[in-house]
Design an enzyme around this catalytic site. Structure first.
Site, PDB file in Angstrom:
ATOM      1  CE  LYS A 104      34.405  34.810  35.916  1.00 49.02           C
ATOM      2  NZ  LYS A 104      34.581  36.125  35.326  1.00 49.02           N
ATOM      3  CD  GLN A 110      36.836  37.262  32.599  1.00 48.98           C
ATOM      4  OE1 GLN A 110      35.975  36.417  32.851  1.00 48.98           O
ATOM      5  NE2 GLN A 110      37.418  37.971  33.559  1.00 48.98           N
ATOM      6  CG  ASP A 153      29.792  40.305  35.123  1.00 50.55           C
ATOM      7  OD1 ASP A 153      29.864  39.825  36.262  1.00 50.55           O
ATOM      8  OD2 ASP A 153      30.763  40.413  34.358  1.00 50.55           O
TER       9      ASP A 153
END
Ligand code: NAD
Length: 288
Positions: A52, A96, A119
């Site tokens: 990422k 994460q 997200d």
């Protein structure tokens, strides 16, 4: 078999994002930025975070990484998120998952400003997705949608596989993949079957579907017996086995069929990071 090349589709979208970031920089002097948070040392999570950060760098997006100790208390993670909610150079915040103690993951996510929730897991954004009446509305309102599900829709769109009127079955009902994906398919006018570990007659249900999407985390679970000729099969699963990486679909058993199918790796995986970049850009645009 027709292979859906997620890597190629992803690279094309990333080039477009890079161009847009460059133009924004020239016009406004500003650069979109993504903050990533990794708690602990889970090897798979470390690989994802590294990819990422690299993808951000390649696209010209600033990245701010925070590595926290495995034993970091929930309050400390929440404080870090609160601190990242303020600075204007941070457009997106990515925590994460899973956390070493995943019980409090949602509490941490709930602290992320919905405007920076790249997200799409904050209840506000998940709610906007559920309330949206059409795909057009989702796009026009710049709703921040969970990256993997949105990536799946892009894969279908870019491969000219129509969704409207099709029967689509989603295997898995997680908040991260299965549920938002079902909502996106519905917004695209599919007839959606949401299936899960308690679903009866899964094989025969799958056999009726024009689009089969596997997101269950069970290596090679979906064999050719689940798939009808002419169907499209999207494999979201990423499973690490003693034989290496594989998806939830038994690719070998299905590869001689007349189907569209994504490989693992090189299918959905690259799209997830691509949509993360896109969501960061979207969050930037929503805020300026
Ligand atoms: P999860 O464990 O949160 O959810 C799994 C879901 O599968 C559950 O809803 C469960 O009910 C369902 N399930 C389990 N066994 C089943 C069965 N036999 N039949 C039908 N449904 C069953 O997992 P998740 O976070 O949704 O991820 C699913 C898979 O996708 C994992 O392999 C994960 O690694 C992968 N994943 C890939 C990406 C990517 O970028 N490609 C992103 C996220 C997740």
């Amino acid at each position: 078999m027709n292979l859906i090349d997620g890597k190629k589709i992803s690279n094309d979208i990333r080039s477009e994002i890079k161009n847009q970031v460059q133009k924004i920089k020239q016009k406004t002097g500003k650069t979109p930025g993504l903050a990533t948070i990794l708690v602990g040392q889970d090897p798979a999570s470390q690989v994802y975070i590294k990819s990422k950060i690299k993808a951000c760098q390649d696209a010209g997006i600033q990245s701010f990484h925070h590595n926290l100790n495995e034993k970091t208390p929930k309050e400390e993670i929440i404080n870090l998120i609160k601190n990242l909610n303020t600075p204007s150079e941070v457009d997106g915040i990515l925590l994460q998952l899973p956390l070493p103690n995943n019980k409090y993951a949602q509490d941490c996510i709930n602290t992320i400003s919905p405007l920076k929730d790249v997200d799409g897991l904050h209840p506000f954004n998940a709610g906007l997705l559920n309330l949206s009446k059409s795909w057009d509305e989702i796009i026009k309102k710049n709703i921040l949608v969970s990256c993997t599900p949105l990536g799946v829709i892009y894969l279908l769109n870019k491969s000219n596989i129509s969704i409207e009127g099709k029967t689509a079955i989603v295997l898995g009902r997680s908040n991260l993949v299965g549920k938002p994906l079902s909502m996106l398919l519905l917004a695209n006018n599919a007839t959606v079957i949401m299936s899960h570990s308690k679903t009866k007659n899964l094989k025969s249900l799958c056999k009726t579907a024009d689009i089969v999407i596997a997101a269950i985390g069970k290596p090679k679970f979906v064999t050719k017996d689940f798939i009808k000729e002419g169907a499209t099969v999207i494999d979201v699963g990423i499973n690490r086995t003693s034989d290496g990486l594989c998806g939830d679909v038994d690719f070998e058993s299905a590869k001689d069929m007349d189907i569209n199918i994504t490989p693992v790796p090189g299918g959905v995986g690259p799209m997830t990071i691509t949509v993360l970049l896109e969501n960061t850009l979207k969050a930037f645009k929503n805020r300026i």
